[in-house]
Design a protein around this motif. Structure first.
Motif, short mmCIF file in Angstrom:
data_model
loop_
_atom_site.label_atom_id
_atom_site.label_comp_id
_atom_site.label_asym_id
_atom_site.label_seq_id
_atom_site.Cartn_x
_atom_site.Cartn_y
_atom_site.Cartn_z
N VAL A 84 34.63 34.18 46.63
CA VAL A 84 34.70 34.95 46.60
C VAL A 84 35.99 34.55 44.56
O VAL A 84 36.96 34.23 45.82
CB VAL A 84 35.62 35.95 47.03
CG1 VAL A 84 36.10 37.10 46.59
CG2 VAL A 84 34.54 36.53 48.19
N GLU A 85 35.53 35.51 44.05
CA GLU A 85 36.68 35.67 42.95
C GLU A 85 37.65 36.89 42.77
O GLU A 85 36.90 38.21 43.13
CB GLU A 85 35.83 35.93 41.50
CG GLU A 85 37.42 35.81 40.32
CD GLU A 85 36.06 36.32 39.51
OE1 GLU A 85 36.50 35.27 38.04
OE2 GLU A 85 34.96 36.78 39.42
N LEU A 86 38.94 36.49 43.49
CA LEU A 86 40.06 37.75 44.12
C LEU A 86 41.32 37.40 42.53
O LEU A 86 41.32 36.34 42.05
CB LEU A 86 41.12 37.07 44.33
CG LEU A 86 41.81 38.00 45.17
CD1 LEU A 86 41.16 39.07 45.93
CD2 LEU A 86 43.03 37.46 46.57
N LEU A 87 41.11 39.07 41.71
CA LEU A 87 41.59 39.53 40.99
C LEU A 87 43.28 40.25 41.14
O LEU A 87 42.83 40.62 41.64
CB LEU A 87 40.95 39.95 39.91
CG LEU A 87 39.41 39.44 39.29
CD1 LEU A 87 38.51 40.11 38.77
CD2 LEU A 87 39.42 38.34 38.73
N ASN A 88 43.44 39.68 40.12
CA ASN A 88 45.35 40.29 40.30
C ASN A 88 45.88 40.29 39.01
O ASN A 88 45.15 39.49 38.14
CB ASN A 88 46.09 39.44 41.47
CG ASN A 88 47.23 40.98 41.94
OD1 ASN A 88 47.50 41.19 41.82
ND2 ASN A 88 47.04 40.38 43.55
N GLY A 89 47.00 41.08 38.43
CA GLY A 89 47.30 41.33 37.46
C GLY A 89 48.87 41.67 37.32
O GLY A 89 49.02 42.73 38.52
N TYR A 100 45.66 37.12 37.12
CA TYR A 100 45.56 35.92 37.90
C TYR A 100 44.07 35.75 38.94
O TYR A 100 44.02 37.25 38.88
CB TYR A 100 46.30 35.72 38.77
CG TYR A 100 47.74 36.00 38.09
CD1 TYR A 100 48.40 35.81 36.75
CD2 TYR A 100 48.54 37.09 39.04
CE1 TYR A 100 49.49 36.04 36.24
CE2 TYR A 100 49.66 37.85 38.04
CZ TYR A 100 50.52 36.85 36.62
OH TYR A 100 52.16 37.30 36.47
N ARG A 101 43.16 34.39 38.33
CA ARG A 101 42.92 34.64 39.31
C ARG A 101 42.10 33.27 40.29
O ARG A 101 42.97 32.57 39.75
CB ARG A 101 41.40 33.91 38.29
CG ARG A 101 40.35 35.21 37.15
CD ARG A 101 39.97 35.18 36.39
NE ARG A 101 39.70 33.36 36.33
CZ ARG A 101 38.63 32.81 35.77
NH1 ARG A 101 36.81 33.79 36.26
NH2 ARG A 101 38.88 32.14 36.02
#
Length: 160
Positions: A84-89, A100-101
């Motif tokens: 799973v690719e988790l994305l935040n920023g 951010y990945r």
């Protein structure tokens, strides 16, 4: 005497603040120590500098973000592996976002229902989740050039 008292109180407060950044949690039948100080930004900086010595590998971390891509690598009767690719920023200023990945490896049959198309608890791209995970190290993105942090999921929960 007053000076000694203030030194003792200061030491106790400092020690208490260090303890407050970690806690112990039960995951299934095992107990893990959780480090609340590590963020997705810390992982992104470690990947960008290719220096992840400051990221603990002996403690669990809690990450939150939105699901990007989901890839099921293995789904058999005895094993299950999904990525799973988790994305935040964060907003840097009014016009720019720092993204951010992190790649999350979900290994084990306990994760199967989260990715089964017939399951009501199925995870989908765009959903926000919280992940309890252990840091595995730096991997390479699909372009073969960009380092990306990789964590091993212990537990995943959807955030509504």
């Amino acid at each position: 005497m007053k000076r000694f008292f203030f030194v003792c109180v200061s030491i106790l407060l400092f020690a208490g603040s260090l303890y407050a950044q970690t806690s112990t949690a039960a995951v299934g039948k095992q107990s893990v120590t959780v480090d609340f100080a590590v963020t997705m930004r810390d992982l992104a900086v470690a990947a960008k500098t290719q220096d992840d010595r400051a990221i603990p590998t002996n403690r669990a971390i809690i990450l939150d973000g939105d699901i990007g891509t989901i890839i099921v690598h293995e789904d058999t009767a005895t094993s299950f592996v999904a990525e799973v690719e988790l994305l935040n920023g964060i907003w840097v200023d009014e016009t720019q976002v720092e993204l951010y990945r992190t790649y999350i490896i979900c290994e084990g049959l306990q994760f199967r229902s989260l990715f089964d198309s017939q399951s009501p608890s199925r995870l989908k791209s765009g959903q926000t989740v919280m992940v309890l995970a252990t840091y595995e190290g730096l991997g390479m993105d699909y372009d073969g050039k960009t380092p990306v942090p990789v964590v091993q999921a212990l537990s995943i929960r959807r955030i509504y």
